[in-house]
Scaffold this motif. Structure first.
Motif, PDB file in Angstrom:
ATOM      1  N   GLY A 140      -4.215   6.017  -2.722  1.00  0.00           N
ATOM      2  CA  GLY A 140      -4.973   5.449  -3.827  1.00  0.00           C
ATOM      3  C   GLY A 140      -4.782   6.344  -5.041  1.00  0.00           C
ATOM      4  O   GLY A 140      -3.684   6.789  -5.333  1.00  0.00           O
ATOM      5  N   VAL A 155      -6.552   1.029   3.594  1.00  0.00           N
ATOM      6  CA  VAL A 155      -6.022   1.974   2.618  1.00  0.00           C
ATOM      7  C   VAL A 155      -4.543   2.256   2.862  1.00  0.00           C
ATOM      8  O   VAL A 155      -3.873   2.868   2.036  1.00  0.00           O
ATOM      9  CB  VAL A 155      -6.854   3.279   2.663  1.00  0.00           C
ATOM     10  CG1 VAL A 155      -6.425   4.271   1.615  1.00  0.00           C
ATOM     11  CG2 VAL A 155      -8.325   2.967   2.498  1.00  0.00           C
ATOM     12  N   PHE A 158      -1.916   1.682   0.171  1.00  0.00           N
ATOM     13  CA  PHE A 158      -2.008   2.436  -1.074  1.00  0.00           C
ATOM     14  C   PHE A 158      -1.440   3.852  -0.945  1.00  0.00           C
ATOM     15  O   PHE A 158      -1.719   4.704  -1.782  1.00  0.00           O
ATOM     16  CB  PHE A 158      -3.463   2.496  -1.538  1.00  0.00           C
ATOM     17  CG  PHE A 158      -4.042   1.139  -1.792  1.00  0.00           C
ATOM     18  CD1 PHE A 158      -3.637   0.394  -2.886  1.00  0.00           C
ATOM     19  CD2 PHE A 158      -4.960   0.592  -0.928  1.00  0.00           C
ATOM     20  CE1 PHE A 158      -4.160  -0.855  -3.123  1.00  0.00           C
ATOM     21  CE2 PHE A 158      -5.498  -0.660  -1.155  1.00  0.00           C
ATOM     22  CZ  PHE A 158      -5.089  -1.390  -2.253  1.00  0.00           C
TER      23      PHE A 158
END
Length: 185
Positions: A140, A155, A158
């Motif tokens: 991220g 996640v 990312f």
């Protein structure tokens, strides 16, 4: 001839077997897992084993609930399976049988360096651990320097290179995708 050990030396070496040091504590499988998944700290692997043991115990307790609490059991089992699936520890949400076979290796496979190898961002785990420790990888917006980070499924998409990373520039050069603006900077 070897001299006789002094008292404090004997006290320090009381529980250590220098001949069979790997097998003395029964941790041969643990040493193999630490090497295979490049886990730097043994405490992380011990924590993964404890978490896996707790999940297995919870799944066993849910399985052993009586027929009077079938609705509660179904609700809790679905929540547990959803949580484990979201973390990426189990592949499906079918039954508690997959929870009862959960091991510490499942946690090790969700570490950031293992996912870098899976995503083909690194050739092997040794390089992946080095990339993470040197700060070339971000998850991220956050730059990650701890290889023990467990990455959930949500996640996983990312995981990218840091913008200022030399590795990112090399990859873009190789794929002939580097922007002219990046060349000036």
């Amino acid at each position: 001839m070897v001299r006789k050990l002094k008292y404090h030396e004997q006290k320090l070496l009381r529980r250590l077997d220098l001949v069979n040091w790997e097998a003395s504590g029964g941790n041969l499988a643990e040493v193999r897992a630490l090497r295979r998944y490049r886990v730097g700290r043994r405490e992380d692997y011990v924590q993964y084993k404890a978490l896996a043991r707790a999940v297995r115990a919870l799944a066993r307790r849910l399985r052993d609930l009586g027929p009077a609490s079938a609705a509660f059991r179904a609700r809790c089992a679905a929540a547990l399976l959803e949580k484990l699936h979201g973390l990426g520890l189990v592949s499906g949400r079918q039954s508690l049988a997959v929870c009862e076979s959960l091991s510490a290796a499942a946690f090790c496979r969700r570490r950031l360096p293992c996912l870098l190898v899976k995503l083909r961002m690194a050739q092997n785990l040794r390089h992946a651990v080095t990339f993470v420790e040197q700060g070339h990888v971000r998850v991220g917006p956050e730059v990650v320097t701890d290889p023990a980070l467990l990455v959930p499924r949500a996640v996983e998409d990312f995981i990218t290179w840091v913008d200022a990373s030399r590795l990112r520039q090399k990859v873009l050069d190789y794929n002939q995708e580097r922007d002219d603006f990046d060349l000036a900077a």
